[in-house]
Scaffold this motif. Structure first.
Motif, mmCIF file in Angstrom:
data_model
loop_
_atom_site.group_PDB
_atom_site.id
_atom_site.type_symbol
_atom_site.label_atom_id
_atom_site.label_comp_id
_atom_site.label_asym_id
_atom_site.label_seq_id
_atom_site.Cartn_x
_atom_site.Cartn_y
_atom_site.Cartn_z
ATOM 1 N N UNK A 119 -38.677 -85.692 31.088
ATOM 2 C CA UNK A 119 -40.078 -85.931 30.721
ATOM 3 C C UNK A 119 -41.014 -85.884 31.931
ATOM 4 N N UNK A 120 -40.553 -86.447 33.061
ATOM 5 C CA UNK A 120 -41.430 -86.457 34.251
ATOM 6 C C UNK A 120 -41.583 -85.069 34.883
ATOM 7 N N UNK A 121 -40.676 -84.142 34.590
ATOM 8 C CA UNK A 121 -40.753 -82.780 35.129
ATOM 9 C C UNK A 121 -41.632 -81.853 34.258
ATOM 10 N N UNK A 122 -41.752 -82.170 32.971
ATOM 11 C CA UNK A 122 -42.445 -81.279 32.030
ATOM 12 C C UNK A 122 -43.883 -80.943 32.436
ATOM 13 N N UNK A 123 -44.724 -81.912 32.831
ATOM 14 C CA UNK A 123 -46.102 -81.545 33.206
ATOM 15 C C UNK A 123 -46.153 -80.594 34.411
#
Length: 145
Positions: free
Chosen positions: A33-37
């Motif tokens: 989730x923290x890599x998606x943006x």
């Protein structure tokens, strides 16, 4: 959203991206989730760079590649899923105005034809027959009256 509506969007997206970027888009929801943006920004940046490069290399426009004739009704159908209520209403009113103008033109043409029909047969034929043929028509017309 209908399949036909997404065709234009898909064609645009396909034209201005690469297979590797498409694969990254597919993988994006499966990343942490923290890599998606960060990956999403990377994808958009790469698409922008690719589009700039593609536009410089290929002078063909996207419009000429679709080779579609623009019909206002089908264009409205394609755009409507991306519009808010006010925009849809405005386009609907414009479409109705166009339809009414076309109907007015048709009625105007019919009225003009009816005016021509109210003329005597002789005046109508005058435009189509030679002097000899017109004289013959008058002669037969007198015989039948």
């Amino acid at each position: 959203m209908e399949s036909q509506d997404t065709d234009s969007v898909t064609a645009f997206d396909t034209l201005y991206t690469t297979n590797h970027l498409q694969m990254l888009k597919i993988l994006l929801p499966h990343l942490q989730a923290e890599m998606q943006p960060h990956i999403a920004v990377y994808i958009k940046l790469k698409e922008l760079l690719f589009t700039l490069h593609f536009s410089k290399e290929n002078r063909k426009s996207y419009c000429s590649l679709t080779e579609k004739e623009t019909d206002i009704q089908s264009l409205i159908r394609e755009l409507s899923p991306y519009m808010n209520g006010n925009e849809k209403d405005m386009l609907k009113k414009l479409s109705e105005l166009k339809e009414n103008m076309e109907k007015f033109q048709q009625i105007s043409q019919m009225m003009q034809m009816m005016e021509n029909m109210s003329d005597s047969p002789e005046s109508i034929l005058k435009n189509y027959l030679s002097e000899e043929q017109l004289a013959m028509f008058k002669m037969f017309q007198e015989d039948f009256s």
